[in-house]
Scaffold this active site. Structure first.
Site, mmCIF file in Angstrom:
data_model
loop_
_atom_site.group_PDB
_atom_site.id
_atom_site.type_symbol
_atom_site.label_atom_id
_atom_site.label_comp_id
_atom_site.label_asym_id
_atom_site.label_seq_id
_atom_site.Cartn_x
_atom_site.Cartn_y
_atom_site.Cartn_z
ATOM 1 C CD GLU A 313 62.763 -35.886 -1.356
ATOM 2 O OE1 GLU A 313 63.210 -37.043 -1.240
ATOM 3 O OE2 GLU A 313 62.841 -35.217 -2.398
ATOM 4 C CG HIS A 339 72.946 -40.736 -3.824
ATOM 5 N ND1 HIS A 339 73.042 -39.629 -4.638
ATOM 6 C CD2 HIS A 339 72.756 -40.256 -2.566
ATOM 7 C CE1 HIS A 339 72.932 -38.535 -3.900
ATOM 8 N NE2 HIS A 339 72.754 -38.889 -2.646
#
Lengths: 412, 81
Positions: A313, A339
């Site tokens: 990312e 998450h």
């Protein structure tokens, strides 16, 4: 550009997360670096991972008992977040035929399914709950929220693993832009913490095993990161055509200015190390927003705390933002929430919008020893003030299966 | 009509549908008065079978339109069980 014909804005926010039972408490926790990750109970004692981010406020504390018993936990959390968002938007009067709901889940009501499987094995088929199918179906949360609001323009559930919640926001944006609806409740929810799911993610070697320090286990961009931390929760946004919002004098947080979608087609679970798919998604979101990389003020990154994913990312963000990357405040709020899988993109969109609205970026907790390979301006320690003026913030979400979703929100 | 069975059934309907116990009287229709849909009725039947130790076949459920019908059925099924 026909897709820009109708401007879509955000008028309501809702969330229930490991950090807080509502938006205000969650936001305060994200600014102060409060982790919602805790040790799990003895059912997890034999597993390599014995911690997760469970919601700070159990749904049983805020939901009617009779209503709750019909719903899987992920549906309960989704409905709680949707109701908060709806109230926050001022409970608008909307023609039901112009009202939609797009609420995602990565996994759906798996815990209800497992509970009923136990019932089947111990008491036989005749004691399997008649609610088990509505509870297990991944579109269940969207359906209950649609029923609660009386939404008739369309009720939808994108499923793209950890990108699901963001994809729902993108789908809702297109519903309004295309003229199919005026108001859409969009979001994502997940509640799949169970020994089998923990074991399954652990079998992929995807989870952190920092059992002696649960609150410090989710550490995006830190050299010591060793996997993500499972979390549960939900986020919802009320999206509305600007025209509809202005006509009723609604408070407007931001414009939903663009969504970028792409697929890696690289590997079922690993990110493309070059971040090529992520680059295309982020670039598309900025372009569809009619913006330039220099307009980007803040990114709520996917940043799951996996060794490979954080690098991929970061590579993509550096490629898209170029020389402008140094001024962009990047936050990894999974460091506190864990998450939330299908709920992540929605909760992190809420956080990105609040960062833009209040001009302050939340922290990235547990960043003690930054990984030199990241090369981003990560907000850690203290939240960071963001400059005033026209600006764009991004939220990235990537899912197993190679799904990439970037959302661009613009000040209005 | 067995008051004990009526009270037990009322507790089950209250659990499933949230209807106040006092409103669950013999003449009430499950569907029309008590907000019990076909899925909730399955839950009510399952709970009755467990609580009263009777069997209520699917073919019989359609005949149990009121609370009184159910109490009477359970009473008879219990005697012959």
């Amino acid at each position: 550009m026909t897709t820009r014909e109708r401007t879509v804005v955000v008028t309501g926010l809702g969330a229930t997360t490991p950090v807080g039972g509502d938006v205000a408490t969650t936001w305060e926790g994200l600014l102060t670096g409060r982790s919602g990750v805790r040790a799990l109970d003895e059912r997890y004692a034999e597993l390599p991972v014995r911690f997760a981010g469970q919601v700070a406020v159990d749904p049983s504390e805020v939901m009617d008992r009779v209503e709750a018993r019909k719903l899987d936990r992920c549906q309960q959390l989704g409905l709680i977040a949707a109701r908060e968002a709806w109230a926050d938007a001022g409970s608008p009067e909307v023609d039901p035929l112009r009202l939609g709901a797009v609420v995602a889940s990565g996994i759906g009501g798996i815990v209800s399914l497992l509970d009923n499987y136990d019932t089947l094995n111990t008491r036989g088929w005749s004691r399997v709950s008649p609610m088990s199918v509505p509870q297990l179906m991944p579109n269940g949360a969207a359906a209950w929220i649609g029923l609660d609001l009386g939404a008739k323009a369309g009720v939808h559930t994108p499923v793209s693993a950890c990108a699901s919640g963001a994809e729902a926001v993108g789908y809702a944006l297109e519903m309004i832009r295309s003229g199919r609806a005026d108001v859409v409740v969009a979001g994502g929810t997940e509640a799949c913490i169970h020994p089998i799911t923990v074991a399954a993610f652990a079998a992929m070697r995807a989870l952190s095993t920092r059992n002696d320090e649960p609150e410090r286990a989710s550490r995006p961009y830190d050299k010591g990161r060793d996997g993500f931390v499972m979390g549960e929760g939900a986020g919802c946004l009320v999206l509305e055509s600007e025209e509809h919002a202005r006509a009723r004098g609604a408070r407007i947080y931001a414009e939903v200015a663009g969504v970028g979608l792409s697929a890696d087609s690289h590997h079922i679970a690993q990110p493309d190390p070059d971040g090529a798919g992520a680059i295309r998604a982020i670039r598309a979101a900025i372009e569809l927003a009619g913006a330039d990389p220099s307009d980007v003020l803040h990114v709520n990154a996917h940043a799951t705390s996996t060794p490979q994913g954080d690098i991929a990312e970061a590579t993509a963000l550096r490629a898209v933002l170029g020389a402008d990357v140094d001024g962009v405040a990047v936050s990894g709020t999974k460091s506190m929430t864990g998450h939330l899988l299908g709920g992540a993109g929605a909760v992190e969109s809420v956080a990105a919008i609040l960062a833009l609205h209040h001009r302050i970026a939340p922290v990235t907790a547990n960043l003690d020893d930054p990984d030199d390979e990241i090369g981003l301006d990560v907000v850690s320690g203290e939240p960071r003030r963001l400059r005033e003026g026209d600006a764009v913030v991004l939220n990235n979400s990537f899912g197993f299966g190679g799904h990439n979703v970037a959302l661009a929100f613009r000040s209005i | 009509m067995s008051q004990q069975i009526l009270e037990g059934l009322a507790a089950i309907v209250n659990e499933v549908a949230g209807t106040p116990i006092a409103d669950i009287t013999p003449e009430k229709s499950f569907v029309d008065d008590l907000d019990i849909d076909s899925l909730s009725m399955v839950e009510v039947v399952m709970a009755c079978e467990d609580k009263f130790g009777v069997s209520i076949p699917d073919g019989e459920v359609k005949n149990l339109s009121t609370v009184g019908d159910a109490v009477t059925y359970i009473e008879k099924a219990g005697v012959t069980a």
